[in-house]
Write an enzyme that holds these catalytic residues in place. Structure first.
Site, short mmCIF file in Angstrom:
data_model
loop_
_atom_site.label_atom_id
_atom_site.label_comp_id
_atom_site.label_asym_id
_atom_site.label_seq_id
_atom_site.Cartn_x
_atom_site.Cartn_y
_atom_site.Cartn_z
N TYR A 47 11.33 -10.20 -8.17
CA TYR A 47 12.05 -9.05 -8.73
C TYR A 47 13.51 -9.00 -8.30
O TYR A 47 14.30 -8.23 -8.85
CB TYR A 47 11.36 -7.72 -8.37
CG TYR A 47 9.91 -7.62 -8.77
CD1 TYR A 47 9.32 -8.55 -9.63
CD2 TYR A 47 9.09 -6.61 -8.28
CE1 TYR A 47 7.97 -8.47 -9.97
CE2 TYR A 47 7.75 -6.52 -8.63
CZ TYR A 47 7.20 -7.47 -9.47
OH TYR A 47 5.87 -7.38 -9.79
N LYS A 72 5.42 -10.07 -2.72
CA LYS A 72 4.58 -11.16 -3.24
C LYS A 72 5.33 -12.48 -3.17
O LYS A 72 6.54 -12.52 -3.45
CB LYS A 72 4.21 -10.89 -4.71
CG LYS A 72 3.79 -9.47 -4.99
CD LYS A 72 3.30 -9.29 -6.42
CE LYS A 72 3.21 -7.82 -6.78
NZ LYS A 72 4.51 -7.20 -7.14
N HIS A 105 1.61 -14.18 -5.70
CA HIS A 105 1.96 -13.51 -6.97
C HIS A 105 1.14 -14.06 -8.15
O HIS A 105 0.62 -13.32 -8.96
CB HIS A 105 3.46 -13.68 -7.23
CG HIS A 105 4.02 -12.64 -8.15
ND1 HIS A 105 5.30 -12.17 -8.01
CD2 HIS A 105 3.50 -12.00 -9.22
CE1 HIS A 105 5.54 -11.27 -8.96
NE2 HIS A 105 4.46 -11.16 -9.71
P1 NAP Z 1 4.31 -0.03 -16.49
O1 NAP Z 1 4.44 0.63 -15.17
O2 NAP Z 1 3.01 -0.10 -17.18
O3 NAP Z 1 5.30 0.64 -17.52
C1 NAP Z 1 6.64 0.88 -17.24
C2 NAP Z 1 7.24 1.45 -18.51
O4 NAP Z 1 6.64 2.72 -18.77
C3 NAP Z 1 8.72 1.65 -18.40
O5 NAP Z 1 9.27 1.34 -19.67
C4 NAP Z 1 8.86 3.15 -18.12
O6 NAP Z 1 10.06 3.61 -18.68
C5 NAP Z 1 7.67 3.73 -18.82
N1 NAP Z 1 7.13 4.91 -18.13
C6 NAP Z 1 6.94 5.09 -16.81
N2 NAP Z 1 6.43 6.31 -16.58
C7 NAP Z 1 6.32 6.91 -17.78
C8 NAP Z 1 5.87 8.19 -18.20
N3 NAP Z 1 5.43 9.09 -17.34
N4 NAP Z 1 5.89 8.46 -19.54
C9 NAP Z 1 6.32 7.56 -20.44
N5 NAP Z 1 6.76 6.33 -20.10
C10 NAP Z 1 6.76 6.02 -18.78
O7 NAP Z 1 4.89 -1.53 -16.46
P2 NAP Z 1 5.42 -2.53 -15.33
O8 NAP Z 1 6.67 -2.05 -14.72
O9 NAP Z 1 5.44 -3.87 -15.95
O10 NAP Z 1 4.25 -2.53 -14.25
C11 NAP Z 1 4.27 -1.72 -13.10
C12 NAP Z 1 4.54 -2.51 -11.85
O11 NAP Z 1 3.53 -3.47 -11.63
C13 NAP Z 1 5.83 -3.36 -11.91
O12 NAP Z 1 6.99 -2.59 -11.80
C14 NAP Z 1 5.57 -4.30 -10.78
O13 NAP Z 1 5.81 -3.67 -9.54
C15 NAP Z 1 4.08 -4.60 -10.97
N6 NAP Z 1 3.79 -5.81 -11.79
C16 NAP Z 1 3.15 -6.85 -11.19
C17 NAP Z 1 2.87 -8.01 -11.91
C18 NAP Z 1 2.17 -9.15 -11.24
O14 NAP Z 1 2.12 -10.26 -11.80
N7 NAP Z 1 1.63 -8.95 -10.05
C19 NAP Z 1 3.20 -8.10 -13.27
C20 NAP Z 1 3.83 -7.00 -13.87
C21 NAP Z 1 4.10 -5.86 -13.13
P3 NAP Z 1 11.20 4.32 -17.80
O15 NAP Z 1 11.46 3.39 -16.62
O16 NAP Z 1 12.34 4.45 -18.74
O17 NAP Z 1 10.61 5.62 -17.35
#
Ligand code: NAP
Length: 272
Positions: A47, A72, A105
């Site tokens: 990240y 990770k 990761h």
């Molecule tokens: P997510 O949390 O499912 O979705 C984030 C999106 O949802 C952003 O566009 C955000 O927009 C929006 N959002 C957040 N809260 C909201 C709400 N209350 N209402 C409406 N929209 C909302 O997606 P992600 O960031 O991909 O996944 C979460 C975390 O998981 C990552 O940040 C990372 O730390 C981790 N991750 C790990 C892996 C892995 O391979 N281990 C892969 C992907 C992700 P705004 O920011 O504009 O609010």
């Protein structure tokens, strides 16, 4: 807040995801999150924001041992020469002596699972990681990891109502390994779902709160939603004052049959 035991730690079941949050904006929003009560933060070497995460924790004034911090190791660092230096570098950026959790990761075909899990155990023995775990591992890869004697405390995988992780999740439940849900909100992709909109209207909650509540009503699921909005930060941890009925839980469970994956596998990784 609900807490789930991961190895030696009692961990807030909702943490802050930080993928794609970088620079001054990252420091500000992570600080804001800590100010309003987040005590579980998820980052990764990939990240490129470990500096910002460390800075925000430091500036918050909250004692380090009150925050559960995950990072990770990226696949390119899984080999013998790069593994330990990469973790040391992460900790330096994070401005801390240890991470509460270090995950692999993604698995990678270039490296043997046993080899890099042994390296992960070594950094745990050195005190650089309080707990260790994996991410994006399938059942067979977790079994191989466990054969080394490692205590794998979680597997962080894509998990939301529209993906079918049943086989993996049931097996992890049998093994008493909690599941950490990444992309818990499907990166916002499913926010037009009519059934979800109806449920949200019924409870006068946001769509995200219904999804996160569904997760929190499962015994062994942690979630790490990401947001850059202070209002949504607040919204995403306030899901403990209403309850979905068993029938509603089952209805959401059934959406998994759509099986839509948001994140595609990194090279060399397999989901099955
Ligand atoms: P997510 O949390 O499912 O979705 C984030 C999106 O949802 C952003 O566009 C955000 O927009 C929006 N959002 C957040 N809260 C909201 C709400 N209350 N209402 C409406 N929209 C909302 O997606 P992600 O960031 O991909 O996944 C979460 C975390 O998981 C990552 O940040 C990372 O730390 C981790 N991750 C790990 C892996 C892995 O391979 N281990 C892969 C992907 C992700 P705004 O920011 O504009 O609010």
């Amino acid at each position: 807040m609900k807490y789930i035991t991961l190895g030696s730690a009692s961990v807030p079941a909702i943490g802050l995801g930080t993928y794609k949050i970088k620079g001054p904006e990252a420091v500000a929003i992570i600080r804001k999150a800590i100010d309003i009560g987040y005590r579980h933060i998820d980052t990764a070497q990939l990240y490129d924001n470990e500096e910002e995460v460390g800075q925000a924790i430091l500036e918050s004034g909250i004692p380090r041992n009150e925050i559960f911090l995950t990072t990770k190791v990226w696949p390119s660092n899984l080999g013998e020469e790069r593994f330990l230096p990469s973790v040391e570098q992460s900790l330096k950026k994070l401005k801390t002596d240890y991470a509460d959790l270090v995950l692999i990761h993604w698995p990678h075909h270039q490296f043997e699972v046993e080899d890099y899990i042994t390296r992960l155990m070594e950094i745990q023995q050195q005190g650089l990681a309080k707990n260790i775990g994996v991410s994006n591992f399938n059942i067979s890869q977790i079994k191989t990891a466990q054969k080394t004697g490692a205590n794998i405390v979680t597997n962080q995988v894509e998990f939301h109502p529209w993906i079918n992780q049943t086989k993996l999740h049931l097996w992890m439940q049998q093994q008493q390994i909690p599941l950490t849900a990444y992309c818990p909100l499907g990166q916002g992709r499913f926010m037009t779902d009519k059934k979800l909109i109806e449920l949200a209207a019924k409870y006068a909650r946001s769509l995200a709160q219904i999804i996160l509540r569904w997760m929190m009503q499962q015994e062994d699921v942690l979630a790490i939603p990401k947001t850059i909005s202070p209002d949504r930060l607040m919204e995403n941890i306030h899901v403990f004052d209403f309850e979905l009925s068993p029938a509603e839980m089952q209805m959401i469970d059934a959406w998994r049959l759509e099986h839509q994956r948001v994140v595609t596998a990194q090279s060399g990784a397999r989901f099955d």
